[in-house]
Design a protein around this motif. Structure first.
Motif, PDB file in Angstrom:
ATOM      1  N   GLY A 236       0.807  -1.210   0.000  1.00 36.94           N
ATOM      2  CA  GLY A 236       0.000   0.000   0.000  1.00 36.94           C
ATOM      3  C   GLY A 236       0.844   1.265   0.000  1.00 36.94           C
ATOM      4  O   GLY A 236       1.992   1.287   0.447  1.00 36.94           O
ATOM      5  N   VAL A 237       0.244   2.365  -0.508  1.00 37.28           N
ATOM      6  CA  VAL A 237       0.939   3.645  -0.648  1.00 37.28           C
ATOM      7  C   VAL A 237       0.256   4.699   0.214  1.00 37.28           C
ATOM      8  O   VAL A 237      -0.985   4.795   0.240  1.00 37.28           O
ATOM      9  CB  VAL A 237       0.961   4.104  -2.118  1.00 37.28           C
ATOM     10  N   LEU A 238       1.058   5.489   0.925  1.00 37.65           N
ATOM     11  CA  LEU A 238       0.580   6.605   1.732  1.00 37.65           C
ATOM     12  C   LEU A 238       1.003   7.906   1.074  1.00 37.65           C
ATOM     13  O   LEU A 238       2.180   8.093   0.753  1.00 37.65           O
ATOM     14  CB  LEU A 238       1.170   6.539   3.145  1.00 37.65           C
ATOM     15  N   GLY A 239       0.053   8.805   0.860  1.00 38.40           N
ATOM     16  CA  GLY A 239       0.373  10.112   0.302  1.00 38.40           C
ATOM     17  C   GLY A 239       0.112  11.198   1.322  1.00 38.40           C
ATOM     18  O   GLY A 239      -0.897  11.161   2.032  1.00 38.40           O
ATOM     19  N   GLY A 289       7.266  19.227   0.549  1.00 33.99           N
ATOM     20  CA  GLY A 289       6.519  18.733  -0.598  1.00 33.99           C
ATOM     21  C   GLY A 289       5.472  17.721  -0.195  1.00 33.99           C
ATOM     22  O   GLY A 289       5.381  17.312   0.963  1.00 33.99           O
ATOM     23  N   LEU A 290       4.672  17.327  -1.176  1.00 34.00           N
ATOM     24  CA  LEU A 290       3.689  16.281  -0.982  1.00 34.00           C
ATOM     25  C   LEU A 290       4.258  14.995  -1.568  1.00 34.00           C
ATOM     26  O   LEU A 290       4.619  14.944  -2.739  1.00 34.00           O
ATOM     27  CB  LEU A 290       2.382  16.671  -1.666  1.00 34.00           C
ATOM     28  N   VAL A 291       4.382  13.970  -0.750  1.00 33.88           N
ATOM     29  CA  VAL A 291       5.122  12.779  -1.153  1.00 33.88           C
ATOM     30  C   VAL A 291       4.234  11.532  -1.087  1.00 33.88           C
ATOM     31  O   VAL A 291       3.231  11.496  -0.368  1.00 33.88           O
ATOM     32  CB  VAL A 291       6.369  12.550  -0.255  1.00 33.88           C
ATOM     33  N   GLY A 292       4.636  10.536  -1.860  1.00 31.50           N
ATOM     34  CA  GLY A 292       4.017   9.229  -1.788  1.00 31.50           C
ATOM     35  C   GLY A 292       5.018   8.231  -1.236  1.00 31.50           C
ATOM     36  O   GLY A 292       6.161   8.175  -1.700  1.00 31.50           O
TER      37      GLY A 292
END
Length: 414
Positions: A236-239, A289-292
């Motif tokens: 799974g990925v968290l943004g 920044g906004l990261v994944g």
């Protein structure tokens, strides 16, 4: 291989539904961030959209506004043919404007450096969500605002000037009274270079911060396509956005509030397997920044934004998990708004509680002596003395009625 330039600030859009926030982001970036079927069908932003843009200098442009963004590049060149010189990158967060999505909007602005308040030049000021979004920005302690007077192509000069006067009157007695008001047409990309130049000028790079790694989760995904074979599944990925500290690939992380087991919560422990900003793979996540973040988690845990509102950090460093809150309540006062002035709380009233990137339904237990006691339907992880925004239905509309400072409550995980 050239070194990746990390975004150094986060700018959110704000404003009423259909005033052109997503179109502005498209004009700045060249990318349409409304990518979900429901958003396309309804022609409005439903989920938080985010994208990183470059700010480029065009040295010989015949204007004082020589900083442009990706959306104005033509075949990799400046509009006047200059070779663009990349100065920096910033992240843009596109938030929804409709009143039923106010929770999503507040969670998106929980940690930003500046806002673009988008106002339709053809409509009276303020519209309901313009006012609500500005209230949220005020509560969050923002002090940098660029007002974008959009859709100038739909009005004549007299209408534009009257709209400008209304904007100045709306902001007149607030912290934003001296904020620049820029007339533009997002659709036709008129004056977009003014917006990008002002972002560069007014929003300084976020300073590096030390301390333990902390990240707010704004989105969570299962990126596996249907039918992917088990041996090719990825975690799974968290943004979201990093608040402080940093984390690298292979670091172990903890996610709170975690999994609910009876009346308790169990933190989720996993490992970072990848970090990305847009399509760029990087080795470290840090503020700006906004990261994944790709993890080893079962993607079923992260699908459909199921971990939005969570807090991520190194194991053993995260704040407590609360199921009940005792807040020192501060009312929002708006001259002439009798409905807000009359707001009170009774036992069993339903409210929405917004803390960090979490938006959680709550039930009022009691309200006395300026203390508001709320039982949460889903626990949140935050420090004592955190600021908590409260929304409540007022005359059949969800309104921001005030904020609270977390003083006490019931913890289900220390």
């Amino acid at each position: 291989m050239s070194k990746y330039i990390y975004p150094d600030a986060i700018i959110a859009t704000a404003g009423h539904v259909d005033h052109g926030k997503t179109t502005l982001v498209h004009a700045l970036s060249g990318v349409w961030v409304a990518r979900y079927s429901e958003e396309i069908k309804r022609a409005m932003t439903v989920k938080l959209g985010y994208i990183t843009i470059g700010l480029y200098e065009c040295p010989s442009m015949d204007s004082e506004f020589r900083i442009i963004s990706d959306g104005l590049l033509k075949d990799g060149k400046c509009p006047n043919g200059d070779e663009p010189a990349l100065k920096r990158k910033v992240s843009i967060l596109d938030v929804p404007g409709h009143e039923v999505l106010i929770s999503t909007m507040i969670s998106g602005i929980s940690y930003i450096d500046a806002a673009l308040l988008v106002i339709d030049a053809s409509m009276p000021v303020p519209q309901p969500q313009t006012e609500e979004h500005f209230t949220a920005l005020t509560i969050m302690g923002l002090n940098k605002l660029i007002v974008v007077q959009n859709k100038l192509d739909l009005v004549n000069k007299e209408q534009a000037l009257e709209n400008y006067k209304q904007i100045k009157q709306f902001l007149g007695n607030t912290w934003a009274k001296n904020s620049p008001v820029i007339p533009i047409s997002s659709l036709h990309k008129v004056n977009i270079e003014v917006i990008s130049t002002l972002i560069d000028k007014l929003v300084p790079p976020r300073e590096a911060s030390g301390g333990d790694f902390r990240m707010f989760v704004l989105r969570s995904f299962n990126v596996n396509k249907p039918g992917t074979s088990p041996d090719k599944l990825v975690g799974g990925v968290l943004g979201g956005t990093v608040i402080k500290g940093s984390a690298k690939v292979n670091d172990e992380i903890e996610i709170r509030p975690g999994l609910k087991l009876g009346n308790k919560y169990e933190p989720i422990i996993t490992r970072i397997v990848s970090i990305a900003i847009g399509n760029e793979r990087i080795e470290e996540a840090r503020p700006g920044g906004l990261v994944g973040i790709g993890t080893e988690l079962d993607p079923a845990l992260t699908k459909a934004d199921s971990l939005v509102g969570s807090v991520v950090g190194k194991p053993g460093t995260l704040p407590p998990v609360w199921s009940e809150l005792t807040l020192e309540f501060h009312r929002i006062e708006k001259p002439g708004d009798q409905a807000l002035r009359d707001v009170t709380f009774k036992p069993r009233d339903i409210v929405m509680v917004h803390v960090g990137s979490a938006a959680v339904m709550g039930i009022v237990k009691g309200f006395h002596g300026g203390k508001l006691d709320i039982t949460l339907r889903k626990a949140v992880s935050t420090e004592q003395n955190s600021k908590v925004v409260i929304t409540k239905q007022v005359n059949n509309r969800w309104r921001i009625v005030g904020y609270g400072i977390l003083k006490d409550g019931n913890t289900v995980l220390e």
